[in-house]
Design an enzyme around this catalytic site. Structure first.
Site, PDB file in Angstrom:
ATOM      1  N   SER A 147     -14.064 -13.629  -7.885  1.00 56.32           N
ATOM      2  CA  SER A 147     -15.373 -13.877  -7.313  1.00 56.32           C
ATOM      3  C   SER A 147     -16.413 -13.433  -8.325  1.00 56.32           C
ATOM      4  CB  SER A 147     -15.561 -13.116  -5.997  1.00 56.32           C
ATOM      5  OG  SER A 147     -16.831 -13.375  -5.440  1.00 56.32           O
ATOM      6  N   ASP A 155      -7.783 -26.926 -24.080  1.00 53.91           N
ATOM      7  CA  ASP A 155      -8.380 -27.754 -23.031  1.00 53.91           C
ATOM      8  C   ASP A 155      -8.157 -29.188 -23.463  1.00 53.91           C
ATOM      9  OD1 ASP A 155     -10.880 -27.279 -20.746  1.00 53.91           O
ATOM     10  OD2 ASP A 155     -10.589 -29.286 -21.565  1.00 53.91           O
ATOM     11  N   GLY A 157     -13.259 -20.795 -17.231  1.00 52.01           N
ATOM     12  CA  GLY A 157     -12.294 -20.486 -18.286  1.00 52.01           C
ATOM     13  C   GLY A 157     -12.982 -20.076 -19.579  1.00 52.01           C
ATOM     14  N   GLY A 215     -13.450 -24.825 -18.787  1.00 53.36           N
ATOM     15  CA  GLY A 215     -14.675 -25.129 -18.036  1.00 53.36           C
ATOM     16  C   GLY A 215     -15.545 -23.892 -17.986  1.00 53.36           C
ATOM     17  N   LYS A 221      -8.719 -13.560  -1.733  1.00 49.35           N
ATOM     18  CA  LYS A 221      -9.887 -14.326  -2.190  1.00 49.35           C
ATOM     19  C   LYS A 221     -10.277 -15.382  -1.158  1.00 49.35           C
ATOM     20  CE  LYS A 221     -13.047 -16.172  -4.814  1.00 49.35           C
ATOM     21  NZ  LYS A 221     -12.981 -17.593  -4.739  1.00 49.35           N
ATOM     22  N   GLU A 264     -17.664 -15.187   3.246  1.00 49.73           N
ATOM     23  CA  GLU A 264     -18.877 -15.674   2.555  1.00 49.73           C
ATOM     24  C   GLU A 264     -19.562 -16.777   3.376  1.00 49.73           C
ATOM     25  OE1 GLU A 264     -18.185 -16.892  -1.641  1.00 49.73           O
ATOM     26  OE2 GLU A 264     -19.058 -18.794  -0.986  1.00 49.73           O
ATOM     27  N   HIS A 267     -12.119 -13.736   1.511  1.00 47.53           N
ATOM     28  CA  HIS A 267     -13.445 -13.452   0.937  1.00 47.53           C
ATOM     29  C   HIS A 267     -14.366 -14.658   1.103  1.00 47.53           C
ATOM     30  CE1 HIS A 267     -16.151 -14.079  -2.510  1.00 47.53           C
ATOM     31  NE2 HIS A 267     -16.322 -12.771  -2.546  1.00 47.53           N
ATOM     32  N   ASN A 268     -13.871 -15.813   0.785  1.00 45.84           N
ATOM     33  CA  ASN A 268     -14.715 -17.009   0.900  1.00 45.84           C
ATOM     34  C   ASN A 268     -14.996 -17.358   2.357  1.00 45.84           C
ATOM     35  OD1 ASN A 268     -14.188 -17.082  -1.871  1.00 45.84           O
ATOM     36  ND2 ASN A 268     -14.385 -19.321  -1.899  1.00 45.84           N
TER      37      ASN A 268
END
Lengths: 327, 327, 327, 327
Positions: free
Chosen positions: C122, C30, C12, C9, C191, C198, C194-195
């Site tokens: 991020s 994929d 990736g 995606g 992470k 955010e 972190h969000n």
């Protein structure tokens, strides 16, 4: 009816007593043998073990487990299921179990033909006298079968005024103080939300009285400062105000004794349901800011010093040279 | 241009310095004569009084008042207006004044033909080097007239990348670090909201680091506990993450020095603008829950013991017999 | 190094590209074969299946799984473990996995001698150009072994100013934009926080701009109403103010295009990490009111009508006869 | 006693009626002459103007002003003071006045020897029957003089159980439903906090019922979804639960009628006291997060679309390419 009560702490003991007063036969067990002996002296049938209890119950056997949520309850239900229960038996969990544990257990027990009923109770130490407000989850047949038990434990209509608008279609059990809330888990779910609300209500009062109590008022003009009597205010609000409630009654009683509340530490515990309510809300993407804020206020009350607050000071020092450094 | 600076604290002194570096003539006064002498030694024209300053300025005279908000600023503006200002003169308030005071003063001064300009500045102790971010309120002609002053004080375009999508219609002053936000009061209003946001941003970081810092983790399985390095985390987030910011830069710097932040008390002050932002929001019936919560966290940091928390304990004792009483 | 990328995606695909630019050999797969063909055209080695990928990797094989969190990632890790992985192989989960899933997987995989590494990234759609900010969990040896991969993906020191106070003891990787945060799960935990931060930062800006935007101002005196230019305000705050940040840069860019933001629905999604941050905080009994409030504001934005609000109206009608009933 | 009632809306009219029932002589005036005629038909003495009322009262004259807070009350008090009041007369403000207006007025009136008493009342439309809960501010002598009035208006001890722990030192008036809270302003201050608490309580219930109501549950396993009956739940909680209250009584009544609450808009008004409570708290630097959150929920209920939410969408689009754009 005949019923086994497992766990004879404050709640379990009083439930046994209220059931006996209501004419039920109660078989009791607790790992604390003194508790068993004590209740036996009040008319209960003492059991020496779960399997002994089984032998003293009718068929189908009805077990009311009244133990701390989590491991104690879980292990007891497992043990009953593994060793004692026959098809058609009923296990009632009257504790403060997490509702998803009920969902899971009901499924597991159903495979053995055992019925699982979860009962959230409110009323605390007052239940023996006032009766227990009960929110019940489980299959309809089982809950109906247990009705005499619930009817005895519930407060009954008593002197609480009837609600206008309640029509024919309303369930008469609610007026007596218990409801069949839905399938397994529903009882503890409703009780969980009850506790979530309770935290919010309590915090609303707490904040209001904090404002009345007054702090940092030295900078205000003298005629804008008051010296309120907390006991009188809490009492007057019980009398015809919009915010009268049972929690306010308790508040008034505590404040009548000592409006400074000096004996209390102000470090406030929480018991799980508040957090679970928030998690349930988040599963539904439903905002519950007051309930969450109320829970967080309790967390905060137990923390002397936040790391994050120091970080704020560090940032302020960084951009403004503001010094928040103790001597 | 020639300008009088009244108030030579950290902010006023550096503003004078930055203006001199930019080629302006600066007349300075402070009730602390040493501050005057000091800046005179750096090239400023020292004044012995407000009226002395008046004599040393051109006509129209331009006064930049850089004093604590409230009484000190108010009294100085009043004094200037009463004794020193002639029609066409300009008074600039560069402090942290409440914006409604600006609205009021502008109206009063306008009756005398004196122009009032309010300048909210951000940049703190870094302004001398980085320049001051300025939000300006006042009538267009006056703000335009003062442009050379603002242009010097502002950071300028510098190395900050230009914003995509900014077209012809955009005001070039914003890219240099100052804007004419609107009529009198607009400058301090925007600065006030800036500070409200600042509190929210700071608290968001504080809460995140609180979670990373970890507390009450003993009950968690060992492999669910971490021992994070706050300094490294703050540093890595500066590097390509969504939450990079200047406040994070300051955080990283503080944490690099001592990730325990032991020198900070964790009792965090607030300066008025946070509260005013909430009041402005309430005047518009606009919810600002994050900004408010951030302010309240600071209040809470300064209180050892909440009366309301004791009340919660009292209620819990009332309905459940829960004992939260210190020995 | 040679590495397999599973999931092509946006994230990736760009990770594969950045690794190839850095000189690594990349095997890609994929379930969408066009994505494989496309990247093969850019120099990657296409694989037809996971087992085909296995054959094209060295030993130990390194797999970077870059799939949606939850079932897609879980099933792929399971499949790799069951069919493809040999002792010493490494599975990296670069998605937005819940950190407790990492803890569990790492334990399971360790039984087979397979190393599990969780990487929170991020940088969003900007990562290909700016590099990815990475927070990494796993055992030290494995993370060290993978260093060339992380070094390539990270932003590098670039033009971001160095943090004062960072001494010899600091980990040089953080300045390049990646850290080894701790054991398995630590990467996604950091992470996640972190969000959470955010969300809080974003909501702080949102509320501030809401106040500036103005609503319900008709009742205010005319000279207390302003007509602010959102684009200029966001731009000026980028320039030397305390609240400058990358999120503000993005805001300024959006507002420069259309300060009314008319193309946006205002129904704001959330992605899991915000909620998990709150749950992690609750496990520690740590208050995170700003982060929670920010999440709840998003929930609220997606709800047209709250049942609870109707209940408020019903209560108000009950005690005060206040009519909040639509025609 | 003889008393003049100015303002014969729902509150003023019922206060006049309750006083007459209690044997007091009531002189009434309203700019709506029909209201005057109506009450005259019930036994009141109608007045044609304030000065006419003055002539019909004894000396000292007692005026009860029962008008909307703000201008209507202010102008009436001013007019009474300017034209009608003699030394020793008493003006009672029974409305929802901002407490600082009381402080100011009391000072002004005292210069003329006129006594000012502020009475915050709770009880809403139910007051005529249940009696009014009153919080009173003013000087002791005046409040004592007016005791027969308050005694009649108050609910009296009635059937509300007495509070344990209330000893000899307690003021017997509180049990009857009124208190002398302190100097001028104290009455409305306490009433203001009462309303602040009221908002918090209401929102706590609202959020709890929102969670029970259920939304976005499609993604949950079927046995984790419930179909609760709101009417039965609200009823059962009235019966022995910790969260029983008068607000819950009203809730149960509304839900018994229609548990979907379809007739209510869900746009909830607020009346000033909530906001003033928060401002009072901020003056003391006291956190009141629940009360604030409750007020903000009402604001939010009246806003269809937040500008700030669009800004969140814009940021998300900026860093992640997340599209929250309506077709």
């Amino acid at each position: 009816m005949k019923i086994g009560i497992i766990g004879l702490g404050r709640m379990g003991g009083n439930i046994a007593r209220r059931l006996m007063r209501g004419g039920h036969e109660v078989v009791v067990w607790d790992r604390n043998t003194e508790a068993v002996t004590g209740l036996a002296g009040e008319g209960a049938i003492g059991a020496e073990s779960l399997s002994d209890m089984k032998g003293k119950l009718d068929s189908p056997a009805i077990y009311w487990v009244m133990l701390p949520a989590g491991a104690p309850t879980e292990e007891t239900v497992d043990a009953l299921c593994a060793h004692d229960c026959a098809e058609g038996d009923i296990i009632i969990d009257g504790g403060n179990t997490f509702w998803k544990d009920d969902v899971r257990r009901a499924k597991t027990l159903a495979e053995k033909g055992v019925h699982y009923v979860d009962v959230g109770t409110s009323g605390g130490v007052w239940g023996l006298e006032r009766g227990y407000c009960m929110m019940i989850g489980g299959d309809k047949e089982t809950v109906d079968l247990l009705d005499p038990i619930f009817d005895t434990l519930a407060p009954g209509i008593g002197s609480v005024p009837r609600t206008p608008n309640r029509g024919e279609a309303c369930d008469p059990r609610a007026e007596k103080g218990y409801i069949h809330a839905g399938r397994a888990g529903a009882g503890h779910f409703v009780k969980m939300v009850h506790n979530g609300i309770e935290y919010g209500l309590m915090q609303a009062y707490a904040e209001g009285f904090d404002v009345l109590w007054g702090r940092n008022v030295e900078h205000l003009p003298e005629d804008e400062r008051f010296d309120f009597n907390m006991a009188e205010i809490s009492e007057v609000w019980r009398r015809g105000s919009v915010i009268s409630s049972w929690l306010l009654d308790l508040t008034a009683s505590a404040l009548a004794q000592d409006q400074k509340l000096e004996q209390f530490s102000g470090k406030v515990a929480d018991s799980g349901e508040g957090r679970w309510t928030i998690e349930a809300a988040m599963e539904q993407a439903t905002p519950v800011a007051v309930l969450t804020t109320a829970l967080f206020a309790r967390y905060r009350s137990r923390i002397d010093e936040m790391y994050g607050d120091k970080l704020l000071s560090a940032m302020r020092y960084g951009f403004g040279g503001h010094v928040e450094i103790p001597q």
